[in-house]
Every structure is written in structure tokens, then in C-alpha cells.
Write an enzyme that holds these catalytic residues in place. Structure first.
Site, short mmCIF file in Angstrom:
data_model
loop_
_atom_site.label_atom_id
_atom_site.label_comp_id
_atom_site.label_asym_id
_atom_site.label_seq_id
_atom_site.Cartn_x
_atom_site.Cartn_y
_atom_site.Cartn_z
CE LYS A 115 1.51 -6.22 1.99
NZ LYS A 115 2.73 -6.62 1.32
CG ASP B 144 -2.54 17.62 -11.95
OD1 ASP B 144 -2.64 17.68 -13.19
OD2 ASP B 144 -3.24 18.29 -11.16
CE1 TYR C 292 -10.16 -12.71 8.50
CE2 TYR C 292 -7.86 -12.09 8.72
CZ TYR C 292 -9.19 -11.73 8.66
OH TYR C 292 -9.55 -10.41 8.73
CB THR D 128 3.06 -16.68 1.90
OG1 THR D 128 3.94 -15.65 1.46
CG2 THR D 128 2.28 -16.17 3.11
N GLY E 180 8.07 -3.59 -0.44
CA GLY E 180 8.45 -4.60 -1.43
C GLY E 180 8.10 -4.18 -2.86
CE LYS F 101 -12.69 14.51 13.49
NZ LYS F 101 -11.52 15.30 13.89
CB ALA G 141 13.16 1.46 5.49
CG ASN H 114 -1.17 -5.59 6.84
OD1 ASN H 114 -1.53 -5.85 7.98
ND2 ASN H 114 -0.83 -4.37 6.48
CB SER I 36 5.80 -10.88 10.41
OG SER I 36 6.16 -9.70 9.73
#
Length: 315
Positions: A54, A173, A116, A76, A181, A273, A209, A81, A79
Site C-alpha cells: 500500500k 508464465d 506516523y 481517507t 479492492g 522464514k 469474500a 494498511n 482501518s
């Protein structure tokens, strides 16, 4: 007429975000290749800033604003990312980010967005509440709305992940992405069909979904209603712009069970990992279920992100 990004817009986005976004690594796993009988290449957007692809789209959208627009900030409702991605991109440009979040958003996501430096407004957890609260915020601030996926510059930015994958690893391939979304999927399709016209673009979605699956196969937009899946990044309905790109450029959309998502996620954690969120595991789940024929093929998979609550692991 809906405005759709061209590959030249993806190239432009790549130049804009190159200073800010990571060029994420592409990883492989000998044991996974042996299990599925194909060469799999994983584009690790779980290692992107804010832990998800995102950031590419949000960064392109924020840095594409004029000085005049930027001064009023961006807004925006999200909820997840996209909220964190937009908040970080805005901070990098030195402008305000106004985020409307449902009050029941995971604590870890509220903390990330606040960390942020975004201005958060909480609302009831319904789409109507999110949209009306956002409209009030925009009216009060004059901020530019940056939609998480149904946005020209966001789609162009998301297309840079597949562009890098193809530049770094050559021909494929099949290239796969999860679909919610449709921001990542539509950007991926634009880049792939331009650079590798014969490569199949296949999307995978949880059976609980499956609005994109139904929309794609009936060629009519079907909204997402009461979706139930562990892949919380894939709960939203396809955007209008995204759907028209998907119909034009995507070869197939397939669905997978919750059990397969958990199995694929665990397999990537154990064998590679690396930490991925359930949404990222959906394309590999489709391969494990035999929904996509990959035998003896070279397959690119975009791992969309790695943000999840470690206290609630499904295994």
C-alpha cells in the site's frame, strides 16, 4: 468515462516513489518449488515500508499532488494498511494526513497510524459512518481524498511492484496477486500485460469474500456483502476503476478455502522464514488447491503484506 492509468503512468509513479519506497527483494524456496512442481518467485511487499504494498500507491498519490493541494493535506477512511501508508507518505512530504478509522479497528493499527503522525477521527464501524465522517473532515479541512484503491495514482503506484518483479527476474508464465479492492491486482495487470503480453495474470480470493470472483465471471459488478475470512485485507468490494481494468486485463479469478489460506501462510512462515499476513497467502493457497495450473511453469507471486496481530495467529 472512467480514467484508467496506462503503463506510462506506472513508469512515472516509479520515478516518483523511487526515493521513498523500498525495492523489495524477490525470494524463492527450493522446498516450495518441489511441493508444487513449479518455479515460484515471491515479491516480498511484506518487507515494504509500513509492511505492505500500500505504501507504493499512497506515496505516488501524495507526491503527485500540486503544492496548493498538498498544503491542505490528504484524507481517507481506512482501518488498515492504507491508513498507515498514507500517514507515512504525508509525513515524508510534510503535510497533514486526516484518517477516519472505525472505533473497532485493531489496537496495533490505531497505534501505527498515530505513530506516523496522522490526525485520527474515530467513527462507528459501518461504511455509511466512515463515508459521512470522512465527508465532514474533508469539508472542514479542504484535504484531498486519497481512496485506498479506486484512485488513478494509487493504482499506478501499486503497478510498480510487478514492474520491479519482471525487471529483476525476467519472463513469467503466470503472475498472481490477491484481490480485495483491486488496487494491487489492477496495477499488477497493467504492468504485466505491457511487459509480458503472453503472461497470465491470475487473482486469488477467499471463498468467504468472493465478490471479485463473482463480478469477474458474471461480468457484472457484485458488491461484497458480509464477507467472512481470516484474510482481513481482502474484505472490500472491487472499486469501479479497478473492476474495469480487471475485466480488460486479468485472465482469471479463483477462490480458496480458509483452511488452505492458513496452510499456505504456515508453509511460507516455516519454509521461507518470513512473516506474512493471511491475505498474502491466498495466491499460494490457490496453487496448493490446484485451482491454478502451475506445473513446470515460472510463477511470480506478490506477497501483499506482513501486518498481523501476533497474539492471534491461526496456528
Amino acid at each position: 468515462m472512467i480514467d484508467i492509468p496506462a503503463y506510462s503512468d506506472v513508469e512515472k509513479a516509479h520515478l516518483i516513489i523511487a526515493k521513498y519506497a523500498h525495492r523489495t527483494p524477490v525470494l524463492t524456496s527450493v522446498s516450495l518449488n518441489e511441493i508444487v512442481g513449479a518455479d515460484l518467485f515471491f515479491k516480498c511487499e511484506n518487507l515494504q515500508k509500513v509492511g505492505a504494498f500500500k505504501f507504493r500507491g499512497a506515496c505516488n498519490a501524495v507526491f503527485s499532488l500540486s503544492e496548493e493541494e498538498a498544503q491542505k493535506g490528504v484524507a481517507t477512511h481506512s482501518s488498515g494498511n492504507h491508513a498507515a501508508a498514507l500517514a507515512l507518505a504525508a509525513r515524508m512530504r510534510g503535510i497533514a494526513a486526516h484518517i477516519v478509522m472505525p472505533e473497532n479497528s485493531p489496537e496495533i493499527k490505531k497505534k501505527a497510524v498515530a505513530g506516523y503522525g496522522a490526525k485520527i477521527t474515530f467513527c462507528k464501524p459501518t461504511l455509511q459512518a466512515r463515508e459521512s465522517t470522512l465527508a465532514n473532515v474533508i469539508e472542514a479541512t479542504g484535504a484531498t481524498e486519497i481512496h485506498p484503491y479506486n484512485n488513478f495514482n494509487v493504482i499506478a503506484g501499486q503497478g510498480t511492484a510487478a514492474k520491479e518483479l519482471i525487471e529483476d527476474k525476467g519472463e513469467f508464465d503466470v503472475i498472481m496477486a490477491p484481490v480485495g479492492g483491486g488496487g494491487l491486482l489492477s496495477g499488477t495487470a497493467i504492468s504485466t500485460k505491457q511487459l509480458l503480453p503472453n503472461c497470465k495474470v491470475i487473482a486469488a480470493e477467499p471463498a468467504g469474500a468472493d465478490d471479485a470472483f463473482r463480478s469477474f465471471h458474471t461480468k457484472k459488478w457484485v458488491p461484497s456483502e458480509n464477507p467472512k475470512t481470516i484474510a482481513d485485507g481482502l474484505l472490500t468490494s472491487l472499486g469501479e476503476r479497478n473492476f474495469s481494468i480487471v475485466l480488460d486485463k486479468v485472465d482469471d479469478v479463483v477462490t480458496v478455502s480458509e483452511e488452505s489460506i492458513v496452510a499456505a501462510m504456515r508453509m511460507i512462515w516455516e519454509r521461507m522464514k518470513i512473516i506474512i499476513e493471511p491475505s498474502s497467502a491466498v495466491p499460494l493457497a490457490a496453487i496448493l488447491e490446484g485451482k491454478v495450473d502451475v506445473r513446470n511453469k515460472k510463477v511470480g507471486i506478490i506477497l501483499s503484506g506482513g501486518n498481523l496481530d501476533l497474539g492471534k495467529l491461526p496456528f
